[in-house]
Design an enzyme around this catalytic site. Structure first.
Site, PDB file in Angstrom:
ATOM      1  N   SER A 183       8.468 -15.818 -16.405  1.00  0.00           N
ATOM      2  CA  SER A 183       7.939 -14.463 -16.387  1.00  0.00           C
ATOM      3  C   SER A 183       8.319 -13.767 -17.703  1.00  0.00           C
ATOM      4  O   SER A 183       7.988 -14.281 -18.771  1.00  0.00           O
ATOM      5  CB  SER A 183       8.441 -13.711 -15.148  1.00  0.00           C
ATOM      6  OG  SER A 183       7.696 -12.544 -14.914  1.00  0.00           O
ATOM      7  N   GLU A 212      -0.381 -16.728  -8.850  1.00  0.00           N
ATOM      8  CA  GLU A 212       0.607 -15.913  -9.546  1.00  0.00           C
ATOM      9  C   GLU A 212       0.725 -14.493  -8.972  1.00  0.00           C
ATOM     10  O   GLU A 212       1.824 -14.005  -8.729  1.00  0.00           O
ATOM     11  CB  GLU A 212       0.255 -15.820 -11.040  1.00  0.00           C
ATOM     12  CG  GLU A 212       0.551 -17.069 -11.845  1.00  0.00           C
ATOM     13  CD  GLU A 212       2.018 -17.227 -12.208  1.00  0.00           C
ATOM     14  OE1 GLU A 212       2.840 -16.403 -11.768  1.00  0.00           O
ATOM     15  OE2 GLU A 212       2.344 -18.171 -12.936  1.00  0.00           O
ATOM     16  N   HIS A 217       4.107 -16.238  -7.819  1.00  0.00           N
ATOM     17  CA  HIS A 217       4.971 -15.979  -8.957  1.00  0.00           C
ATOM     18  C   HIS A 217       6.434 -16.059  -8.526  1.00  0.00           C
ATOM     19  O   HIS A 217       6.826 -15.507  -7.498  1.00  0.00           O
ATOM     20  CB  HIS A 217       4.668 -14.587  -9.502  1.00  0.00           C
ATOM     21  CG  HIS A 217       5.368 -14.255 -10.779  1.00  0.00           C
ATOM     22  ND1 HIS A 217       5.018 -14.822 -11.980  1.00  0.00           N
ATOM     23  CD2 HIS A 217       6.394 -13.408 -11.047  1.00  0.00           C
ATOM     24  CE1 HIS A 217       5.782 -14.328 -12.933  1.00  0.00           C
ATOM     25  NE2 HIS A 217       6.642 -13.478 -12.396  1.00  0.00           N
TER      26      HIS A 217
END
Length: 513
Positions: free
Chosen positions: A195, A323, A419
């Site tokens: 990230s 995601e 994610h």
């Protein structure tokens, strides 16, 4: 300075001699752990908002048993409470896990950069414990804190830009100068992150001052947000205005560091008011990102790699399949996205004047929930990650690509391959920390097996530059799918790839003043 390592007779309290002085750690489950080692002076007082300064030495033996305090945090996921509870100003510290803390061991080194939207993040979270990855992978694992939010990324007058990135460079310089004492090989350093950590890895690839500090890079779920100085300065001005101040070192250095995140939180709570000025970042609640300032960071990572800046660095890059679903759930929209919300998302984030139409044509059976998640996932993480590999390959560099498609069993499987799911799998910490909720209770044999495969792939890449599947090219586009039954196949998100193939991920501008 020459370094050496020594252990106590029992081996339970290993000692090393680093450049700044002797350190005493602890042996845990067969791995030597050293925590809370300063790599720079505390960035407070006269050093507030300054580039990191080298740390001074100490006499005697310094205990390295506890994590250092994190920098002040925003209020997301309770991070503000965690940072306040930790206390102290020694924010810039590293932690090391080594299977063999001997200067002659010559083990590969993996340096982790945690995510958190460039606004939160601390190396002391249990999901980032490097013990299992170090032990099973035969690597030295390093984690560290860096400044986030206003302290690290706000564009402040009279302060260097990208202080958080400069902290990362300073940590890598500490690794270069000290890691041999812990059994690591300074010539075999891999930087890896997820990230905002993946975006930081991408930024480091583009930074001249990071050149030579790592040999390989793993970028997980790379965000595509890189700000212009004008946009970053306008956001900083809005944050400072919450305190009745200007975005200058003179004004902001008078504020207790623990008060600044509250100002950013206040701006973040009313991002709709800023959409006309800030554009896509306001629509996606992104307050901070690396700034392409022309000095610390001269160009975007995609431009730097496309121009061959990292041709000699081996790259592993990828993303999860779903995601954005985690954020859809956090925002209370999971399964409830309206046609109007989907249309607005397509209008804001799809590339080019016909991007929305191209999504609807490419995904004719997609309902509003799917379209909303697709365009958010593609804009924020999936396509930036893929384009990093495309840029590296175009410049005749080497890149390996993966996609995590295994659905998280936690929360009834509603989050899919979302994610952050890769973090517990890569570290092997399946039952610790907040990401463990994605795994769902006691880890299944399937989760353990997948985690073992990912840890092995990451460690093999760090050791040899080969994660176990073919390098990516623009003919076959082969990628590794991480699933219950892993497979190597052509990149599965071909429809999205075609929609985004001409997009350049430019610097995000200030739209209007």
């Amino acid at each position: 300075m020459k370094t050496s390592a020594e252990s106590t007779p029992s081996g339970s309290r290993p000692e090393v001699r680093a450049a700044a002085g002797r350190l005493r750690g602890i042996r845990e489950a067969g791995v030597a752990a050293f925590r809370g080692i300063p790599f720079a002076e505390p960035p407070v007082g006269a050093l507030r908002f300054a580039a990191p300064r080298p740390v001074g030495g100490w006499s005697g033996v310094r205990e390295a048993l506890s994590y250092g305090p994190p920098p002040p945090q925003g209020g997301h996921f309770g991070m503000d409470t965690l940072s306040l509870d930790a206390g102290g100003d020694d924010w810039l510290t590293v932690n090391v896990w080594s299977p063999e803390p001997d200067p002659g061991a010559g083990l590969p080194v993996m340096v982790w950069i945690q995510g958190g939207g460039y606004e939160i993040g601390m190396s002391s979270l249990p999901e980032y414990d490097g013990g299992r990855l170090a032990r099973d992978g035969g690597v030295v694992v390093v984690t560290f804190n860096y400044r986030t939010g206003i302290e690290g990324f706000a564009q402040i007058e009279a302060a260097p830009a990208n202080r958080g990135l400069l902290d990362q460079v300073a940590a890598l310089e500490w690794v270069r100068d000290n890691i041999r004492a812990f059994g690591g090989d300074p010539e075999r350093v891999t930087v890896f992150g997820q990230s905002a950590g993946g975006g930081s890895v991408a930024a480091l690839l583009a930074m001249d001052r990071a050149s030579g500090l790592f040999r390989r890079a793993i970028a997980q779920s790379v965000p595509g947000t890189f700000f212009s100085p004008e946009l970053a300065a306008d956001i900083a001005a809005a944050c400072a205005a919450e305190l009745g101040l200007r975005p200058t070192v003179a004004d902001l250095s008078s504020v207790d560091p623990r008060q600044l995140p509250a100002a950013a939180n206040a701006v973040g709570a009313k991002m709709d008011q800023w959409a006309a000025r800030w554009g896509q970042p306001a629509h996606s609640a992104v307050l901070f990102s690396p700034v392409v300032d022309g000095e610390v960071l001269a160009v975007t990572p995609w431009q730097a790699l496309g121009e061959g800046a990292c041709r000699d660095i081996e790259l592993l890059v990828g993303h999860t399949r779903d995601e954005y679903r985690l954020f859809t759930a956090i925002n209370g929209l999971l399964g409830t996205v309206s046609e109007e919300q989907a249309a607005n998302a397509l209008a804001v984030f799809a590339p080019g004047p016909d991007g929305a139409c191209r999504y609807r044509d490419a995904y004719p059976a997609a309902d509003p929930n799917e379209l909303y998640e697709l365009v958010h996932s593609d804009w924020l993480f999936r396509m930036p990650s893929l384009h990093l590999a495309e840029a590296q390959t175009a410049a005749r560099g080497r890149a390996h690509v993966y996609e995590l498609t295994w659905s998280a069993p936690g929360m009834g499987g509603a989050l899919g391959a979302c994610h952050g799911l890769d973090v517990p799998l890569v570290f092997g910490n399946l039952d610790r920390g907040q990401p463990a909720m994605l795994i769902g209770g006691t880890p299944s044999p399937e989760a353990e097996a997948l985690s073992a495969r990912m840890r092995a792939a990451w460690a093999c890449f760090a050791a040899h530059g080969d994660p176990g599947w073919p390098a990516y090219d623009t003919d076959q586009r082969l990628v590794q799918l991480f699933e219950t039954q892993p497979a190597v196949t052509a990149y599965p998100q071909e429809s999205s790839r075609l929609i985004w193939q001409s997009h350049t991920f430019p610097v995000l501008p200030l739209i209007s003043r």
